[in-house]
Design an enzyme around this catalytic site. Structure first.
Site, PDB file in Angstrom:
ATOM      1  N   LYS A   1       0.833  -1.213   0.000  1.00 38.83           N
ATOM      2  CA  LYS A   1       0.000   0.000   0.000  1.00 38.83           C
ATOM      3  C   LYS A   1       0.859   1.252   0.000  1.00 38.83           C
ATOM      4  CE  LYS A   1       0.784   1.403   4.419  1.00 38.83           C
ATOM      5  NZ  LYS A   1       1.590   2.539   4.753  1.00 38.83           N
TER       6      LYS A   1
ATOM      7  N   ASP B   1      -2.336  -1.284   9.961  1.00 39.49           N
ATOM      8  CA  ASP B   1      -2.522  -1.372   8.509  1.00 39.49           C
ATOM      9  C   ASP B   1      -3.160  -2.687   8.065  1.00 39.49           C
ATOM     10  OD1 ASP B   1      -1.311   1.108   8.143  1.00 39.49           O
ATOM     11  OD2 ASP B   1       0.681   0.237   7.822  1.00 39.49           O
TER      12      ASP B   1
HETATM   13  O1  C5P Z   1      -0.173  -0.668  14.718  1.00 35.46           O
HETATM   14  P1  C5P Z   1       1.240  -1.005  14.405  1.00 35.46           P
HETATM   15  O2  C5P Z   1       1.756  -2.171  15.205  1.00 35.46           O
HETATM   16  O3  C5P Z   1       1.497  -1.162  12.954  1.00 35.46           O
HETATM   17  O4  C5P Z   1       2.078   0.252  14.862  1.00 35.46           O
HETATM   18  C1  C5P Z   1       3.485   0.221  14.964  1.00 35.46           C
HETATM   19  C2  C5P Z   1       3.930   1.410  15.801  1.00 35.46           C
HETATM   20  O5  C5P Z   1       3.615   2.618  15.103  1.00 35.46           O
HETATM   21  C3  C5P Z   1       3.220   1.525  17.137  1.00 35.46           C
HETATM   22  O6  C5P Z   1       3.907   0.817  18.130  1.00 35.46           O
HETATM   23  C4  C5P Z   1       3.269   3.021  17.404  1.00 35.46           C
HETATM   24  O7  C5P Z   1       4.538   3.388  17.887  1.00 35.46           O
HETATM   25  C5  C5P Z   1       3.151   3.608  16.002  1.00 35.46           C
HETATM   26  N1  C5P Z   1       1.777   3.994  15.642  1.00 35.46           N
HETATM   27  C6  C5P Z   1       1.186   5.093  16.230  1.00 35.46           C
HETATM   28  N2  C5P Z   1      -0.073   5.471  15.872  1.00 35.46           N
HETATM   29  C7  C5P Z   1      -0.752   4.784  14.932  1.00 35.46           C
HETATM   30  C8  C5P Z   1      -0.174   3.657  14.300  1.00 35.46           C
HETATM   31  C9  C5P Z   1       1.105   3.284  14.675  1.00 35.46           C
HETATM   32  O8  C5P Z   1       1.786   5.737  17.088  1.00 35.46           O
HETATM   33  N3  C5P Z   1      -1.988   5.168  14.598  1.00 35.46           N
END
Ligand code: C5P
Length: 325
Positions: free
Chosen positions: A28, A158
């Protein structure tokens, strides 16, 4: 059934039986990524427009006779993926099994990896989405689309979009996904780097920029954050879409990897309509008016020492899909 009776398979000798399900899942690009200040839960509220691009990982799930969940990875970017329980595809299979209150279903996952790892293109999330879909079919679970999207959101921000694909508006942490209308096809050049960027580090850098007053964060309840872009996408006119591309994490990614500024400048100077850092980077995505334009831009980007690989891709692409062979 003995080991020697297995059909030819990537899981031969691992305890697999002759059932397999194959799923193809796209990378993406975030056409817009608007980010609010960090919330009390440690996450940032987002308003983002996702679009899936025609660059795919392929995941094959094969039954195991035991209850183990294992993974192997091959392909261009395989060497940068962990073949262990931290692999998002494994975590997805474990979460699915747990959701159905069972621990005795086993699977071997083989991932053919074309999406860059830690590249801001949802490479890990794509594999998690593929694993959810493949295992729910393989294990013959009574899964609803809502179950899958809910499980997906618990695995990563995602992952729900990777199930949906196409073009979609993402809110909340990014996991509240609503399909959006986009007419036409878009031509992109992707400039990849062998060195990934850690998403948490990029968000931490964004926080510092907000605290220093260098970046104005999104107002979390702003209903119009991506409206102009969604209107442009509905028109199908790439020239209208281009000036509305934007990424609030771009400054942070460029602060951590200053060479990205040079890559972005080179791509637009070469004739791209616009260039943005994809997600948390370091992949840079350049929107072009046509495929011939994209090839020209690719030729220039390919010659840069800051760029390790370039790809021409189109969008939108479908989300995770079963492959029938
Ligand atoms: O959700 P995901 O595990 O992909 O997110 C990875 C990191 O990205 C999280 O630990 C956080 O630090 C950051 N993040 C965030 N806010 C979001 C998505 C991700 O702070 N909406």
């Amino acid at each position: 059934m003995s080991e020697t009776e297995f059909p030819a398979s990537g899981a031969r000798g691992l305890g697999a039986v002759d059932l397999r399900v194959r799923v193809r899942v796209p990378a993406k690009v975030n056409l817009a990524l608007r980010v609010a200040a960090r919330g009390d839960d440690g996450y940032h509220q987002l308003a983002t427009v996702f679009q899936a691009v025609a660059l795919f990982d392929e995941l094959t799930a094969e039954r195991r006779r035991d209850d183990a969940i294992t993974v192997t990875t091959r392909g261009l970017h395989a060497h940068r993926v962990d073949d262990d329980p931290t692999n998002l595809a494994v975590r997805a299979a474990v979460a699915l099994r747990h959701h159905f209150g069972t621990t005795d279903l086993g699977v071997h996952l083989s991932i053919d990896k074309s999406i860059p790892v830690a590249g801001g293109m949802a490479g890990g999330s794509a594999d998690a989405a593929a694993s959810l879909l493949a295992c729910s079919v393989l294990w013959d679970l009574d899964t609803t689309p809502d179950d899958l999207v809910q499980l997906a959101a618990d695995i990563g921000s995602d992952v729900p979009f990777e199930l949906v694909g196409g073009t979609a508006l993402g809110r909340g942490r990014g996991g509240d996904v609503m399909p959006a209308l986009a007419r036409g096809n878009y031509h992109w050049v992707l400039a990849l780097s062998d060195r990934g960027l850690s998403t948490p580090s990029v968000y931490a850098c964004f926080d510092e920029q907000v605290d220093a007053g260098k970046v104005v964060p999104l107002r979390p309840d702003d209903p119009d954050a991506c409206t102009a872009l969604l209107d442009a996408l509905a028109s199908g006119d790439a020239a209208r879409v281009a000036p509305l591309l934007g990424n609030d994490l771009q400054e942070a990614a460029c602060q951590l990897r200053p060479e990205l500024r040079e890559v972005l400048a080179a791509g637009t100077a070469a004739g791209a309509l616009a260039g943005i850092v994809s997600g948390s980077g370091p992949t840079c995505a350049f929107l072009c008016a046509s495929q011939p334009d994209a090839y020209l831009v690719q030729t220039v980007l390919r010659s840069l020492e800051q760029v390790d690989e370039t790809l021409c891709v189109t969008s939108p692409a479908p989300g995770a899909q079963l492959v029938v062979s």
